[in-house]
Design a protein around this motif. Structure first.
Motif, PDB file in Angstrom:
ATOM      1  N   ALA A 151      -7.361  -3.816   8.350  1.00 40.80           N
ATOM      2  CA  ALA A 151      -7.765  -5.071   7.483  1.00 40.80           C
ATOM      3  C   ALA A 151      -8.255  -4.997   6.141  1.00 40.80           C
ATOM      4  CB  ALA A 151      -8.710  -6.041   8.284  1.00 40.80           C
ATOM      5  N   VAL A 152      -8.693  -3.882   6.008  1.00 43.94           N
ATOM      6  CA  VAL A 152      -9.600  -3.668   4.878  1.00 43.94           C
ATOM      7  C   VAL A 152      -8.693  -3.385   3.477  1.00 43.94           C
ATOM      8  CG1 VAL A 152     -11.424  -2.459   6.164  1.00 43.94           C
ATOM      9  CG2 VAL A 152      -9.777  -1.102   4.960  1.00 43.94           C
ATOM     10  N   ASN A 153      -7.416  -3.402   3.678  1.00 45.26           N
ATOM     11  CA  ASN A 153      -6.301  -3.393   2.336  1.00 45.26           C
ATOM     12  C   ASN A 153      -5.828  -4.653   2.137  1.00 45.26           C
ATOM     13  OD1 ASN A 153      -6.571  -0.804   2.190  1.00 45.26           O
ATOM     14  ND2 ASN A 153      -5.386  -0.181   3.631  1.00 45.26           N
ATOM     15  N   GLN A 154      -6.247  -5.810   2.883  1.00 44.78           N
ATOM     16  CA  GLN A 154      -5.816  -7.075   2.493  1.00 44.78           C
ATOM     17  C   GLN A 154      -6.459  -7.720   1.622  1.00 44.78           C
ATOM     18  OE1 GLN A 154      -5.345  -9.660   5.858  1.00 44.78           O
ATOM     19  NE2 GLN A 154      -3.865  -8.199   6.953  1.00 44.78           N
ATOM     20  N   GLY A 155      -5.731  -8.422   0.679  1.00 52.35           N
ATOM     21  CA  GLY A 155      -6.227  -8.851  -0.385  1.00 52.35           C
ATOM     22  C   GLY A 155      -7.286 -10.293  -0.190  1.00 52.35           C
ATOM     23  N   GLN A 156      -7.202 -10.786   0.956  1.00 52.98           N
ATOM     24  CA  GLN A 156      -8.071 -12.141   1.229  1.00 52.98           C
ATOM     25  C   GLN A 156      -9.530 -11.470   1.506  1.00 52.98           C
ATOM     26  OE1 GLN A 156      -7.457 -13.808   5.427  1.00 52.98           O
ATOM     27  NE2 GLN A 156      -5.959 -12.107   5.558  1.00 52.98           N
ATOM     28  N   MET A 157      -9.690 -10.278   1.829  1.00 57.14           N
ATOM     29  CA  MET A 157     -10.933  -9.762   2.083  1.00 57.14           C
ATOM     30  C   MET A 157     -11.689  -9.432   0.825  1.00 57.14           C
ATOM     31  SD  MET A 157     -12.234  -5.807   3.852  1.00 57.14           S
ATOM     32  CE  MET A 157     -11.627  -5.070   2.074  1.00 57.14           C
ATOM     33  N   TYR A 158     -10.831  -9.029  -0.155  1.00 54.83           N
ATOM     34  CA  TYR A 158     -11.804  -9.000  -1.649  1.00 54.83           C
ATOM     35  C   TYR A 158     -12.132 -10.246  -2.372  1.00 54.83           C
ATOM     36  CZ  TYR A 158     -10.221  -4.313  -0.822  1.00 54.83           C
ATOM     37  OH  TYR A 158     -10.259  -2.978  -0.238  1.00 54.83           O
ATOM     38  N   GLU A 159     -11.244 -11.187  -1.943  1.00 56.07           N
ATOM     39  CA  GLU A 159     -11.599 -12.813  -2.278  1.00 56.07           C
ATOM     40  C   GLU A 159     -12.982 -13.079  -1.804  1.00 56.07           C
ATOM     41  OE1 GLU A 159      -8.501 -15.436  -2.650  1.00 56.07           O
ATOM     42  OE2 GLU A 159      -7.032 -13.967  -2.393  1.00 56.07           O
ATOM     43  N   ALA A 160     -13.044 -12.859  -0.503  1.00 53.99           N
ATOM     44  CA  ALA A 160     -14.120 -13.285   0.358  1.00 53.99           C
ATOM     45  C   ALA A 160     -15.488 -12.423  -0.241  1.00 53.99           C
ATOM     46  CB  ALA A 160     -13.873 -12.922   1.997  1.00 53.99           C
ATOM     47  N   PHE A 161     -15.284 -11.119  -0.289  1.00 51.44           N
ATOM     48  CA  PHE A 161     -16.455 -10.234  -0.954  1.00 51.44           C
ATOM     49  C   PHE A 161     -17.002 -10.886  -2.170  1.00 51.44           C
ATOM     50  CE2 PHE A 161     -15.263  -5.894   1.071  1.00 51.44           C
ATOM     51  CZ  PHE A 161     -15.695  -6.356   2.542  1.00 51.44           C
ATOM     52  N   ASN A 162     -16.044 -11.279  -3.067  1.00 54.36           N
ATOM     53  CA  ASN A 162     -16.420 -11.862  -4.542  1.00 54.36           C
ATOM     54  C   ASN A 162     -17.232 -12.978  -4.156  1.00 54.36           C
ATOM     55  OD1 ASN A 162     -16.323 -11.711  -7.225  1.00 54.36           O
ATOM     56  ND2 ASN A 162     -15.156 -13.746  -7.055  1.00 54.36           N
ATOM     57  N   MET A 163     -16.997 -14.145  -3.460  1.00 51.22           N
ATOM     58  CA  MET A 163     -17.508 -15.354  -3.131  1.00 51.22           C
ATOM     59  C   MET A 163     -18.917 -15.041  -2.274  1.00 51.22           C
ATOM     60  SD  MET A 163     -14.696 -18.196  -2.655  1.00 51.22           S
ATOM     61  CE  MET A 163     -13.875 -17.173  -1.331  1.00 51.22           C
ATOM     62  N   ALA A 164     -18.888 -13.842  -1.369  1.00 50.71           N
ATOM     63  CA  ALA A 164     -19.994 -13.823  -0.611  1.00 50.71           C
ATOM     64  C   ALA A 164     -21.223 -13.250  -1.483  1.00 50.71           C
ATOM     65  CB  ALA A 164     -19.730 -13.027   0.705  1.00 50.71           C
ATOM     66  N   SER A 165     -20.824 -12.240  -2.479  1.00 50.21           N
ATOM     67  CA  SER A 165     -21.780 -11.654  -3.273  1.00 50.21           C
ATOM     68  C   SER A 165     -22.276 -12.516  -4.279  1.00 50.21           C
ATOM     69  CB  SER A 165     -21.031 -10.311  -3.804  1.00 50.21           C
ATOM     70  OG  SER A 165     -21.927  -9.602  -4.410  1.00 50.21           O
ATOM     71  N   MET A 166     -21.430 -13.314  -5.018  1.00 49.10           N
ATOM     72  CA  MET A 166     -22.005 -14.309  -5.683  1.00 49.10           C
ATOM     73  C   MET A 166     -22.986 -15.040  -5.292  1.00 49.10           C
ATOM     74  SD  MET A 166     -18.362 -15.285  -7.969  1.00 49.10           S
ATOM     75  CE  MET A 166     -19.313 -16.693  -8.938  1.00 49.10           C
ATOM     76  N   TRP A 167     -22.677 -15.737  -4.161  1.00 51.76           N
ATOM     77  CA  TRP A 167     -23.553 -16.709  -3.518  1.00 51.76           C
ATOM     78  C   TRP A 167     -24.638 -16.280  -2.465  1.00 51.76           C
ATOM     79  CZ3 TRP A 167     -18.590 -19.887  -2.259  1.00 51.76           C
ATOM     80  CH2 TRP A 167     -18.021 -20.061  -3.296  1.00 51.76           C
ATOM     81  N   LYS A 168     -24.695 -14.883  -2.496  1.00 50.80           N
ATOM     82  CA  LYS A 168     -25.790 -14.151  -1.607  1.00 50.80           C
ATOM     83  C   LYS A 168     -25.427 -14.923  -0.211  1.00 50.80           C
ATOM     84  CE  LYS A 168     -27.645 -11.704  -5.099  1.00 50.80           C
ATOM     85  NZ  LYS A 168     -27.339 -10.348  -5.165  1.00 50.80           N
TER      86      LYS A 168
END
Length: 324
Positions: A151-168
């Motif tokens: 799953a780690v090469n899927q784009g949705q994971m990186y979109e989720a990472f970005n939001m999760a990090s921004m909002w802690k």
């Protein structure tokens, strides 16, 4: 963080939980071959230390869990009745999804187990939303989001990472790296095989963990849970593990050798490892092993009998609560 000290009683509990997962999965394989379980069935045998270890760090009364289709073990570790899980596998109305989800789509809102998802990267985006809910409600919960190396090469994971990090957001991403995704090895499909570093562009810390040793899983899981609970945002744990079976029951796993599998069983098996630990601490007695095995076998046999003897859903039920 200093490694935690565990008592012999703790190790026996780890052993029992891992043995429950393995015996349950072995029974699933038997029932699948007999035609009691249909459709797809993805077994967890070999990876028991991850689910059993992470259970030790979760607050089952407030934390939430989401994973992919290799989900039976995680449900067991949420303390969901094995009979209900097995009935769902057999497509019976007494199952957790009333027989309509089967192996791949289990769910329990009461236990905050949000699937069981067939799209391998989807837990990352849905789990991030669940973590947002924890933060919004300020309920103190953490989302433990499991997915595989595929799953780690899927784009949705990186979109989720970005939001999760921004909002802690309070989320622990757990990558269960069993090396082969569906059937392609990590070496052949990942430009960067250090999967725990996939969050670095988003300032998400990560750690590689020996996912075959339950103590190391617990130590890393405890540290990650504290990180998330203390408002520091998401964190990644790459659990380096191994599955003994094919991707699903229909997969002969010809992409690896039998010698490789046997070597892992002989040298890294998580259940044999914990038996060795107990033996070195107090001298493992054969009677203690047999007592635990008898207890686990009884649980699994009762689950299988319940599933086999439960009724199938009525036709009208098949059209309820189904999203197409």
């Amino acid at each position: 963080m200093k490694a935690h000290s565990y008592s012999v009683k703790d190790f026996f509990r780890f052993y029992e939980n891992m043995l429950l997962i393995r015996r349950f999965e072995e029974k699933c394989a038997q029932l699948y071959r007999k035609g009691v379980i249909g459709g797809f069935c993805h077994l967890y045998i070999g990876q028991e230390a991850v689910a059993a270890g992470m259970k030790e760090v979760m607050s089952l009364d407030k934390d939430s869990i989401i994973t992919t289709y290799r989900d039976h073990a995680h449900m067991l570790m949420c303390e969901i009745d094995p009979k209900v899980i097995m009935a769902e596998l057999a497509g019976k109305v007494t199952g957790c999804s009333k027989g309509k989800g089967g192996s791949m789509h289990m769910f329990s809102r009461q236990r905050r187990f949000y699937g069981g998802h067939g799209i391998v990267g989807s837990p990352t985006s849905i789990g991030t939303g669940i973590a947002f809910s924890h933060q919004y409600k300020n309920d103190g919960g953490v989302c433990f989001c499991y997915f595989g190396d595929g799953a780690v090469n899927q784009g949705q994971m990186y979109e989720a990472f970005n939001m999760a990090s921004m909002w802690k957001l309070p989320i622990v991403y757990v990558i269960e790296n069993n090396l082969y995704a569906m059937g392609t090895s990590v070496k052949r499909s990942h430009a960067n095989q250090a999967l725990y570093r996939r969050g670095e562009p988003f300032n998400i810390p990560g750690k590689a963990v020996d996912g075959m040793k339950v103590q190391e899983v617990i130590d890393a899981g405890r540290e990650a849970a504290l990180h998330a609970k203390n408002g520091k945002g998401p964190i990644i744990l790459e659990m380096q593990t191994y599955r003994y079976m094919g991707h699903s029951m229909s997969d002969p796993a010809t992409y690896r050798t039998k010698e490789e599998v046997e070597h892992i069983k002989a040298t890294r098996d998580p259940i044999e490892h914990i038996k060795d630990v107990i033996a070195k601490k107090q001298g493992l007695k054969e009677s203690e092993v047999k007592d635990i095995e008898a207890k686990v076998n009884e649980i699994v046999e009762k689950a299988a009998d319940f599933a086999v003897n439960s009724p199938i859903p009525q036709e009208a039920e098949l059209y309820k609560d189904v999203l197409i």
